[in-house]
Design a protein around this motif. Structure first.
Motif, PDB file in Angstrom:
ATOM      1  N   TYR A  76       0.849  -1.196   0.000  1.00 29.52           N
ATOM      2  CA  TYR A  76       0.000   0.000   0.000  1.00 29.52           C
ATOM      3  C   TYR A  76       0.883   1.243   0.000  1.00 29.52           C
ATOM      4  CZ  TYR A  76      -3.938  -2.990   1.292  1.00 29.52           C
ATOM      5  OH  TYR A  76      -4.911  -3.955   1.307  1.00 29.52           O
ATOM      6  N   ARG A  77       0.497   2.203  -0.828  1.00 31.70           N
ATOM      7  CA  ARG A  77       1.232   3.466  -0.837  1.00 31.70           C
ATOM      8  C   ARG A  77       0.334   4.571  -0.302  1.00 31.70           C
ATOM      9  NH1 ARG A  77       2.468   5.488  -6.841  1.00 31.70           N
ATOM     10  NH2 ARG A  77       3.320   7.182  -5.609  1.00 31.70           N
ATOM     11  N   ALA A  78       0.949   5.604   0.192  1.00 30.59           N
ATOM     12  CA  ALA A  78       0.192   6.716   0.766  1.00 30.59           C
ATOM     13  C   ALA A  78      -0.687   7.355  -0.303  1.00 30.59           C
ATOM     14  CB  ALA A  78       1.144   7.739   1.364  1.00 30.59           C
ATOM     15  N   SER A  79      -1.974   7.534   0.030  1.00 29.38           N
ATOM     16  CA  SER A  79      -2.864   8.208  -0.919  1.00 29.38           C
ATOM     17  C   SER A  79      -2.498   9.670  -1.044  1.00 29.38           C
ATOM     18  CB  SER A  79      -4.318   8.088  -0.451  1.00 29.38           C
ATOM     19  OG  SER A  79      -4.788   6.796  -0.672  1.00 29.38           O
ATOM     20  N   GLU A  80      -2.111  10.245   0.063  1.00 28.32           N
ATOM     21  CA  GLU A  80      -1.641  11.636   0.071  1.00 28.32           C
ATOM     22  C   GLU A  80      -0.342  11.656   0.872  1.00 28.32           C
ATOM     23  OE1 GLU A  80      -4.737  13.868   1.813  1.00 28.32           O
ATOM     24  OE2 GLU A  80      -6.130  13.561   0.153  1.00 28.32           O
ATOM     25  N   GLY A  81       0.477  12.595   0.563  1.00 29.52           N
ATOM     26  CA  GLY A  81       1.720  12.689   1.318  1.00 29.52           C
ATOM     27  C   GLY A  81       2.724  11.646   0.873  1.00 29.52           C
ATOM     28  N   VAL A  82       3.725  11.462   1.681  1.00 28.90           N
ATOM     29  CA  VAL A  82       4.809  10.572   1.313  1.00 28.90           C
ATOM     30  C   VAL A  82       5.373   9.908   2.563  1.00 28.90           C
ATOM     31  CG1 VAL A  82       6.562  12.400   1.458  1.00 28.90           C
ATOM     32  CG2 VAL A  82       6.956  10.432  -0.003  1.00 28.90           C
ATOM     33  N   LEU A  83       5.754   8.676   2.417  1.00 29.77           N
ATOM     34  CA  LEU A  83       6.397   7.953   3.518  1.00 29.77           C
ATOM     35  C   LEU A  83       7.815   7.621   3.091  1.00 29.77           C
ATOM     36  CD1 LEU A  83       6.283   6.370   6.253  1.00 29.77           C
ATOM     37  CD2 LEU A  83       5.596   4.373   4.889  1.00 29.77           C
ATOM     38  N   THR A  84       8.750   7.864   3.983  1.00 27.39           N
ATOM     39  CA  THR A  84      10.133   7.500   3.692  1.00 27.39           C
ATOM     40  C   THR A  84      10.681   6.612   4.796  1.00 27.39           C
ATOM     41  OG1 THR A  84      10.976   9.511   4.771  1.00 27.39           O
ATOM     42  CG2 THR A  84      10.639   9.606   2.384  1.00 27.39           C
ATOM     43  N   GLU A  92      11.921   6.433  -0.474  1.00 26.49           N
ATOM     44  CA  GLU A  92      10.466   6.391  -0.495  1.00 26.49           C
ATOM     45  C   GLU A  92      10.055   4.964  -0.169  1.00 26.49           C
ATOM     46  OE1 GLU A  92       8.671   7.239  -4.260  1.00 26.49           O
ATOM     47  OE2 GLU A  92       6.672   7.402  -3.395  1.00 26.49           O
ATOM     48  N   ALA A  93       8.988   4.823   0.605  1.00 25.99           N
ATOM     49  CA  ALA A  93       8.603   3.488   1.058  1.00 25.99           C
ATOM     50  C   ALA A  93       7.091   3.312   1.011  1.00 25.99           C
ATOM     51  CB  ALA A  93       9.110   3.253   2.478  1.00 25.99           C
ATOM     52  N   PHE A 105       8.398  -2.837   4.674  1.00 32.11           N
ATOM     53  CA  PHE A 105       8.222  -1.789   3.670  1.00 32.11           C
ATOM     54  C   PHE A 105       8.722  -2.283   2.315  1.00 32.11           C
ATOM     55  CE2 PHE A 105       8.822   0.347   7.728  1.00 32.11           C
ATOM     56  CZ  PHE A 105       7.722   1.192   7.767  1.00 32.11           C
ATOM     57  N   PHE A 106       8.078  -1.779   1.285  1.00 25.96           N
ATOM     58  CA  PHE A 106       8.562  -2.015  -0.063  1.00 25.96           C
ATOM     59  C   PHE A 106       9.186  -0.709  -0.549  1.00 25.96           C
ATOM     60  CE2 PHE A 106       8.013  -1.982  -4.713  1.00 25.96           C
ATOM     61  CZ  PHE A 106       8.743  -3.115  -5.023  1.00 25.96           C
ATOM     62  N   LEU A 107      10.387  -0.807  -1.068  1.00 22.96           N
ATOM     63  CA  LEU A 107      11.092   0.367  -1.585  1.00 22.96           C
ATOM     64  C   LEU A 107      10.970   0.356  -3.110  1.00 22.96           C
ATOM     65  CD1 LEU A 107      14.344   0.079   0.619  1.00 22.96           C
ATOM     66  CD2 LEU A 107      12.115   1.055   1.216  1.00 22.96           C
ATOM     67  N   GLU A 110      14.325   0.958  -5.206  1.00 20.63           N
ATOM     68  CA  GLU A 110      15.301  -0.126  -5.065  1.00 20.63           C
ATOM     69  C   GLU A 110      14.702  -1.473  -5.427  1.00 20.63           C
ATOM     70  OE1 GLU A 110      14.655   2.220  -2.870  1.00 20.63           O
ATOM     71  OE2 GLU A 110      16.503   3.390  -2.911  1.00 20.63           O
ATOM     72  N   LYS A 111      13.353  -1.504  -5.577  1.00 21.48           N
ATOM     73  CA  LYS A 111      12.642  -2.764  -5.822  1.00 21.48           C
ATOM     74  C   LYS A 111      13.104  -3.815  -4.799  1.00 21.48           C
ATOM     75  CE  LYS A 111      11.671  -1.941 -10.697  1.00 21.48           C
ATOM     76  NZ  LYS A 111      11.883  -0.481 -10.563  1.00 21.48           N
ATOM     77  N   ALA A 112      12.845  -3.457  -3.547  1.00 17.27           N
ATOM     78  CA  ALA A 112      13.334  -4.302  -2.456  1.00 17.27           C
ATOM     79  C   ALA A 112      12.354  -4.293  -1.295  1.00 17.27           C
ATOM     80  CB  ALA A 112      14.703  -3.812  -1.980  1.00 17.27           C
ATOM     81  N   TYR A 113      12.421  -5.339  -0.506  1.00 22.56           N
ATOM     82  CA  TYR A 113      11.599  -5.459   0.694  1.00 22.56           C
ATOM     83  C   TYR A 113      12.485  -5.245   1.911  1.00 22.56           C
ATOM     84  CZ  TYR A 113       9.014  -7.710   4.485  1.00 22.56           C
ATOM     85  OH  TYR A 113       8.398  -7.979   5.684  1.00 22.56           O
ATOM     86  N   SER A 114      12.000  -4.396   2.824  1.00 24.49           N
ATOM     87  CA  SER A 114      12.730  -4.135   4.059  1.00 24.49           C
ATOM     88  C   SER A 114      11.848  -4.579   5.225  1.00 24.49           C
ATOM     89  CB  SER A 114      13.060  -2.642   4.180  1.00 24.49           C
ATOM     90  OG  SER A 114      13.711  -2.384   5.405  1.00 24.49           O
ATOM     91  N   PRO A 115      12.224  -5.660   5.896  1.00 19.89           N
ATOM     92  CA  PRO A 115      11.369  -6.177   6.969  1.00 19.89           C
ATOM     93  C   PRO A 115      11.509  -5.361   8.250  1.00 19.89           C
ATOM     94  CG  PRO A 115      13.346  -7.507   6.786  1.00 19.89           C
ATOM     95  CD  PRO A 115      13.421  -6.492   5.687  1.00 19.89           C
ATOM     96  N   LEU A 116      10.441  -5.322   9.027  1.00 20.77           N
ATOM     97  CA  LEU A 116      10.513  -4.708  10.352  1.00 20.77           C
ATOM     98  C   LEU A 116      11.064  -5.725  11.337  1.00 20.77           C
ATOM     99  CD1 LEU A 116       7.106  -2.814  10.626  1.00 20.77           C
ATOM    100  CD2 LEU A 116       9.394  -1.824  10.515  1.00 20.77           C
ATOM    101  N   PRO A 117      11.775  -5.261  12.360  1.00 20.24           N
ATOM    102  CA  PRO A 117      12.235  -6.202  13.391  1.00 20.24           C
ATOM    103  C   PRO A 117      11.057  -6.905  14.056  1.00 20.24           C
ATOM    104  CG  PRO A 117      13.317  -4.071  13.630  1.00 20.24           C
ATOM    105  CD  PRO A 117      12.243  -3.891  12.606  1.00 20.24           C
TER     106      PRO A 117
END
Lengths: 127, 148
Positions: A76-84, A92-93, A105-107, A110-117
């Motif tokens: 899901y991407r932000a409908s408004e605003g931006v998440l980094t 951008e995430a 998060f999906f970047l 970078e076309k990459a997945y960044s997992p949360l701890p």
């Protein structure tokens, strides 16, 4: 002869500048499968510990639009605003959500997945 | 005075040199700026007029191409094709920001001064459009590579 202080300061500056890079693995986003909500709206804030030292708070009332899916969940991407997502660099995430849990998060660049701890349960109140 | 202290003071003085943007304010040029083409996106770059680190004015690189300079109190923009972009400033520490750009989309990159161990440093941040639109009105047009 110049003392050691300037060298020590330079080393300290170098170390301070070396924030951890955002951990990630290559990932390919596919069109979202049926069954995922097209839109998410957060009913309450979600505090996200990213593990990079730069945490994020997703505000209540923010809306997130389904963009696709990866192996780890729906994207899901932000409908408004931006998440980094921030570490040594700023990316951008998009959110990666699985069973109402924010798992990472999906970047998109970078076309990459960044997992949360640790996954974060989202309070979702869809319109 | 020890040479190391003099060296640090000289670096501090350099970082505090006043050198702010002197172009027309955003409100003065807003109406004269061309609208972004339907098949392009626009990236705005701006930096507040705060004097700390004013002497540090790195080049702004967009996907490796210099598109302007980071000047205190200044803004500029470039229009680009949709795609993936990376912004990097030529400061002593490389810290890039990456984002996507879509057709007719506007992105705001704020250049922020941070205090390093020795001198001030400047780095880019991707900010909410609402926040960017609000902050950029305090800055002056300095023109970028797409300056008309």
């Amino acid at each position: 002869m110049i003392g050691r202080a300037p060298y020590l300061l330079l080393i300290a500056a170098f170390v301070a500048a070396c924030a951890a890079e955002v951990a990630r693995t290559p990932s390919v986003m596919q069109p979202a499968a049926d069954g995922y909500p097209r839109l998410l709206e957060l009913g309450s804030p979600a505090e996200v510990f990213t593990g990079t030292g730069y945490n994020r708070v997703l505000a209540a009332g923010t809306r997130w639009r389904l963009t696709g899916s990866i192996a780890q969940g729906a994207v899901y991407r932000a409908s408004e605003g931006v998440l980094t997502l921030e570490g040594a660099n700023i990316h951008e995430a998009y959110l990666v959500v699985r069973d109402r849990d924010l798992v990472g998060f999906f970047l998109p660049v970078e076309k990459a997945y960044s997992p949360l701890p640790q996954a974060v349960r989202l309070s979702i109140s869809n319109p | 005075m020890p040479r190391s202290i003099r060296w640090l003071l000289a670096a501090l003085a350099l970082a505090l040199l006043p050198a702010c943007a002197t172009g027309p304010r955003y409100a003065e040029v807003e109406k004269t700026l061309p609208k972004v083409a339907a098949d392009k996106g626009r990236v705005w770059f701006y930096r507040s007029g705060i004097m700390f680190g004013a002497g540090i004015q790195p080049s702004v690189l967009l996907n490796g191409e210099k598109v302007g300079d980071s000047v205190p109190g200044g803004f500029f923009y470039v229009d680009r094709n949709p795609g993936s972009y990376e912004v990097l400033l030529s400061t002593e520490v490389d810290r890039k920001v990456t984002f996507t750009l879509e057709s007719a989309q506007e992105r705001y990159v704020r250049m922020t001064v941070g205090l390093g161990v020795i001198v001030y440093r400047v780095y880019p941040e991707l900010v909410d459009p609402a926040e960017g639109r609000k902050e950029i009105v305090e800055t002056s047009y300095i023109g970028g590579k797409d300056k008309k």
